[in-house]
Design a protein around this motif. Structure first.
Motif, mmCIF file in Angstrom:
data_model
loop_
_atom_site.group_PDB
_atom_site.id
_atom_site.type_symbol
_atom_site.label_atom_id
_atom_site.label_comp_id
_atom_site.label_asym_id
_atom_site.label_seq_id
_atom_site.Cartn_x
_atom_site.Cartn_y
_atom_site.Cartn_z
ATOM 1 N N MET A 154 -1.840 -1.759 -10.333
ATOM 2 C CA MET A 154 -0.542 -1.566 -10.980
ATOM 3 C C MET A 154 -0.463 -0.196 -11.649
ATOM 4 S SD MET A 154 1.486 -3.876 -10.321
ATOM 5 C CE MET A 154 2.073 -5.529 -10.372
ATOM 6 N N ILE A 155 -1.501 0.186 -12.346
ATOM 7 C CA ILE A 155 -1.503 1.506 -12.990
ATOM 8 C C ILE A 155 -1.484 2.598 -11.916
ATOM 9 C CG2 ILE A 155 -2.884 3.114 -14.384
ATOM 10 C CD1 ILE A 155 -3.713 0.661 -16.081
ATOM 11 N N GLY A 156 -2.246 2.409 -10.845
ATOM 12 C CA GLY A 156 -2.226 3.378 -9.748
ATOM 13 C C GLY A 156 -0.848 3.506 -9.122
ATOM 14 N N SER A 157 -0.153 2.389 -8.973
ATOM 15 C CA SER A 157 1.208 2.425 -8.426
ATOM 16 C C SER A 157 2.140 3.190 -9.348
ATOM 17 C CB SER A 157 1.737 1.010 -8.223
ATOM 18 O OG SER A 157 0.982 0.340 -7.272
ATOM 19 N N TYR A 158 1.967 2.970 -10.643
ATOM 20 C CA TYR A 158 2.802 3.695 -11.601
ATOM 21 C C TYR A 158 2.512 5.195 -11.534
ATOM 22 C CZ TYR A 158 5.043 5.295 -15.804
ATOM 23 O OH TYR A 158 5.841 5.987 -16.671
ATOM 24 N N LEU A 159 1.249 5.570 -11.446
ATOM 25 C CA LEU A 159 0.899 6.994 -11.356
ATOM 26 C C LEU A 159 1.436 7.614 -10.068
ATOM 27 C CD1 LEU A 159 -2.737 6.908 -12.790
ATOM 28 C CD2 LEU A 159 -0.623 7.635 -13.936
ATOM 29 N N GLY A 160 1.423 6.849 -8.983
ATOM 30 C CA GLY A 160 2.020 7.329 -7.734
ATOM 31 C C GLY A 160 3.515 7.552 -7.878
ATOM 32 N N THR A 161 4.173 6.659 -8.605
ATOM 33 C CA THR A 161 5.610 6.814 -8.848
ATOM 34 C C THR A 161 5.867 8.060 -9.690
ATOM 35 O OG1 THR A 161 5.878 4.418 -8.754
ATOM 36 C CG2 THR A 161 7.668 5.661 -9.750
#
Length: 167
Positions: A94-101
């Protein structure tokens, strides 16, 4: 890509929601029903961002579309992880997805020919009002969900301690 089409507008609104809500979910210490319900809105918004990106292709398929595919995979892994009780897998994806966003947003906001910089130059008031509107909606959702569902959800039956009666 000279105008805000309905798909681009939906994409931008959902992305704004994702960007604003991400830190609230990541930094919130309690992992309760409110976290879960707000997380459902975040996942819904990120899915909207990813899927709508495939209808925004001014130069064909780009690395941003690859990021959308990767984010969709990350959402599946994160949800499967938390359903299996693996909090660290869930949190990491989830944190990785947010950083990708955030990375995609930085690209969209910093490249002068993209729509965000053009909007900020030509219609800054629209950009500010839109961001404030999404922020107000986010705040309303967050406060109402936290207030109405702020208690921890009941533990599943198999995790409960046996009662005094032995049942």
């Amino acid at each position: 890509m000279d105008a805000f089409t309905p798909v681009i507008t939906l994409h931008a609104l959902a992305a704004t929601y994702v960007l604003l809500l991400g830190p609230l979910q990541i930094l919130r210490r309690r992992r309760d029903l409110a976290h879960r319900l707000i997380g459902v809105t975040w996942v819904s918004a990120i899915l909207t961002v990813c899927i709508s990106s495939f209808w925004i292709m001014p130069d064909g398929f780009s690395w941003l579309h690859g990021l959308s595919i990767w984010t969709l995979v990350c959402m599946v892994v994160a949800i499967l992880g938390i359903r299996a009780g693996n909090v660290s897998v869930h949190r990491g994806f989830m944190i990785g997805s947010y950083l990708g966003t955030l990375t995609a947003f930085a690209f969209a906001a910093l490249v002068p020919v993209r729509l965000i910089p053009q909007l900020l130059r030509s219609e800054p008031l629209i950009a500010v009002i839109t961001a404030l509107g999404v922020g107000a909606l986010l705040l309303l959702v967050h406060v109402s969900v936290v207030r109405s569902a702020g208690q921890r959800p009941p533990r599943p039956q198999h995790e409960r301690e046996p009662s005094i009666a032995g049942t």
